[in-house]
Scaffold this motif. Sequence first.
Motif, short mmCIF file in Angstrom:
data_model
loop_
_atom_site.label_atom_id
_atom_site.label_comp_id
_atom_site.label_asym_id
_atom_site.label_seq_id
_atom_site.Cartn_x
_atom_site.Cartn_y
_atom_site.Cartn_z
N ARG A 53 4.44 0.05 -9.04
CA ARG A 53 3.52 1.17 -7.93
C ARG A 53 4.65 2.78 -9.05
O ARG A 53 4.25 4.03 -8.85
CB ARG A 53 4.84 1.13 -6.66
CG ARG A 53 3.64 -0.27 -5.64
CD ARG A 53 2.11 0.75 -5.69
NE ARG A 53 2.31 0.98 -4.32
CZ ARG A 53 1.51 1.30 -4.15
NH1 ARG A 53 -0.06 1.60 -4.88
NH2 ARG A 53 0.71 2.40 -3.24
N CYS B 155 15.79 1.29 4.24
CA CYS B 155 15.03 1.47 5.22
C CYS B 155 15.30 1.41 6.49
O CYS B 155 14.72 1.27 7.52
CB CYS B 155 14.36 -0.29 4.84
SG CYS B 155 13.61 -0.87 3.07
N VAL C 240 8.92 2.86 -1.14
CA VAL C 240 9.34 2.69 0.66
C VAL C 240 9.10 1.38 0.66
O VAL C 240 8.34 0.99 0.94
CB VAL C 240 8.58 4.07 1.34
CG1 VAL C 240 9.47 3.27 2.80
CG2 VAL C 240 9.29 5.34 0.98
N THR D 141 9.83 -1.50 7.13
CA THR D 141 8.95 -2.46 7.68
C THR D 141 9.04 -2.00 9.05
O THR D 141 8.43 -2.75 9.86
CB THR D 141 8.61 -4.21 7.23
OG1 THR D 141 9.62 -4.23 7.71
CG2 THR D 141 8.11 -4.13 6.34
N GLY E 142 3.96 3.65 -0.83
CA GLY E 142 4.21 2.73 -0.14
C GLY E 142 4.13 0.99 -1.03
O GLY E 142 3.24 1.28 -2.18
N THR E 143 4.36 -0.23 -0.48
CA THR E 143 4.92 -0.91 -0.93
C THR E 143 4.67 -2.06 -0.51
O THR E 143 5.20 -2.44 0.58
CB THR E 143 5.70 -1.54 -2.07
OG1 THR E 143 5.34 -2.22 -3.26
CG2 THR E 143 6.78 -1.39 -1.66
N ARG E 144 3.89 -3.32 -0.54
CA ARG E 144 3.92 -4.24 0.31
C ARG E 144 3.45 -5.66 -0.16
O ARG E 144 2.83 -6.05 -1.53
CB ARG E 144 2.42 -4.23 1.71
CG ARG E 144 3.27 -5.61 2.65
CD ARG E 144 2.40 -4.59 3.80
NE ARG E 144 1.80 -5.45 4.73
CZ ARG E 144 1.08 -6.28 5.48
NH1 ARG E 144 0.17 -4.89 5.97
NH2 ARG E 144 1.04 -6.58 6.79
#
Length: 339
Positions: free
Chosen positions: A157, A239, A259, A262, A283-285
């Motif tokens: 990312r 976070c 970032v 959660t 954002g990353t997931r």
Amino acid sequence: MKAVLVRAPLAVEIVDVPKPEITAADDVLIKVRYGGICGSDIGIFSGSNSFATYPRIIGHEFSGIVEAVGSSVHDLAPGDLVSIDIVNSCGHCYACRTGHHNVCKDLEVTGVHRDGGFAEYFKASRKMVYKLDKSKLSEAEACLVEPYSVGAEVNARASTAAGDKVVVFGAGPAGLAIMQVARAKGAEVLITDIFPQRLALAREMGADRTVNVKEEDLKTAVMGFTNGDGAHVLADAVCSPQSILDALDLLAPSGRFVVLGTGSTPSEIPQAAFTKKGINVFGTRVNNHRFPEVIALFEQGKVKPALMHTHTFKFTDIARAFEQLRTDKSKVCKILLEW
């Protein structure tokens, strides 16, 4: 078979559930060997993971041995060591069509939205299963492919590259994975924490600079590390509402900010924090097809997953493992459950 079920927040138990069976041609039945406890598992248990649904068999970091395969599976065989991707997407929404299936509008994460791998057996479709070289990796190391895939996704990312000065907030498992993948890409990394033991582990894993934020001024350390630029890349694995504000202050003009949080607690962020520096925020997931990259890093010895593994419990001792994580954060990095 037995499985780890979080029935509701603060209610975890070992339950009997039916053993999965081969029903489709591309099914792979896996005898689970190891599972890693992640912060998001703790969040599901505590009720702080805003993505979770209940009741849930948890577990998204796990490895196992192939027990049986469906009729169309010819490249896996009983006895193979495997790790399992946990990103289940629809394949046709905007995110999927544009190459971001990990944020599919109907995303279901194994162990979060659908039952996971903390059970004696797990069934997956062939496309989710990755074979590993048993001569190069142990069964325990194999279950750490998934958390390292998160580190690989963060770096993807941010387009981390050789010459970047990367700052990582938090030397827990996610931060350590991000740090090691960044180092493998040729970047230099400063990583922070409040526990000396975690920072010592980070140095052993290859960190260029470690900062105990209880003992050292973070901004002074970052500016010294970056020759006054600020962080070219900053990954926030702490976070908290405050860590986002700290990150925006420490980023270089045109820096990249990733970032990971959660949680749903808001931060008060002035718009100028983004526009003044032209910061890129990502954002990353979970991960976006990063397993092959991570497996190559593991098998080539470019990262050190074995050092992340600090404690082992039998899977039936999950409550005791959760308690160890809660009360001994300074010494615990990654707890593995063993089947």
